[in-house]
Motif scaffolding. Structure first.
Motif, PDB file in Angstrom:
ATOM      1  N   THR A   1       3.581  -1.145  -4.536  1.00 17.52           N
ATOM      2  CA  THR A   1       3.638  -1.875  -5.805  1.00 17.52           C
ATOM      3  C   THR A   1       4.478  -1.147  -6.844  1.00 17.52           C
ATOM      4  O   THR A   1       5.296  -1.767  -7.522  1.00 17.52           O
TER       5      THR A   1
ATOM      6  N   GLY B   1      -4.801  -4.834  -5.084  1.00 18.35           N
ATOM      7  CA  GLY B   1      -3.430  -4.347  -4.956  1.00 18.35           C
ATOM      8  C   GLY B   1      -2.436  -5.446  -4.628  1.00 18.35           C
ATOM      9  O   GLY B   1      -1.314  -5.447  -5.134  1.00 18.35           O
TER      10      GLY B   1
ATOM     11  N   CYS C   1      -9.968  -5.171  -2.899  1.00 23.22           N
ATOM     12  CA  CYS C   1      -8.829  -4.487  -3.515  1.00 23.22           C
ATOM     13  C   CYS C   1      -7.927  -5.524  -4.186  1.00 23.22           C
ATOM     14  O   CYS C   1      -7.655  -6.562  -3.596  1.00 23.22           O
TER      15      CYS C   1
ATOM     16  N   CYS D   1      -2.625  -6.087   0.676  1.00 20.05           N
ATOM     17  CA  CYS D   1      -3.076  -4.722   0.471  1.00 20.05           C
ATOM     18  C   CYS D   1      -4.222  -4.490   1.448  1.00 20.05           C
ATOM     19  O   CYS D   1      -4.244  -5.080   2.525  1.00 20.05           O
TER      20      CYS D   1
ATOM     21  N   ARG E   1       0.823  -1.215   0.000  1.00 17.93           N
ATOM     22  CA  ARG E   1       0.000   0.000   0.000  1.00 17.93           C
ATOM     23  C   ARG E   1       0.858   1.267   0.000  1.00 17.93           C
ATOM     24  O   ARG E   1       2.070   1.228   0.133  1.00 17.93           O
TER      25      ARG E   1
END
Length: 140
Positions: free
Chosen positions: A56, A84, A82, A77, A38
């Motif tokens: 990321t 992510g 999400c 994440c 994050r």
């Protein structure tokens, strides 16, 4: 192998859950690094105590300096809404790391009552009985 067996076998090869990650961290399982993918702002709101912060967008350029090659990486994440952690896992896979995504993310880590760390220190909430049965393991 049937397509269902292949599908579910692959999910277990590439996904893990918060309870299993917590157990590995508590046991001091060697060769595992948990990565919070994050933003800086999200990291400051709280993160897993043993996590490495590597957004990321920075994985391709910084992974090698923070995580030794061949180390098993677990990405997370925000939560199940999400993707992510999936994006972060893909970046690590492109770099050749063995990698899994922690399903449930930070949200379910907190909801299961596991400890988190922020700028004020380490804390936890009571487990949400919808995610962690009171006083019992789920048995799965």
């Amino acid at each position: 192998m049937s397509s269902a067996i292949e599908h579910f076998s692959n999910r277990l090869r590439f996904e893990t859950d918060v309870s299993d990650v917590h157990a590995d961290l508590e046991a001091g399982t060697p060769g595992v690094v948990v990565v919070d993918s994050r933003s800086d702002e999200s990291w400051r709101q709280g993160h897993l105590p043993h996590a490495v912060h590597l957004p990321t967008r920075a994985i391709a350029g910084r992974a090698a300096e923070l995580i030794p090659a061949g180390t098993a990486v677990i990405t997370y994440c925000w939560g199940p809404g999400c993707n992510g952690a999936t994006r972060a896992a893909l970046e690590f896979a492109k770099l050749g790391y063995p990698v899994k995504e922690m399903i449930g993310g930070y949200e379910y880590w907190v909801r299961e009552g596991f400890p988190v760390r922020d700028e004020k220190g380490e804390w936890s909430r009571p487990a949400d009985e919808l995610t962690a049965p009171a006083g019992a393991a789920c048995g799965c």
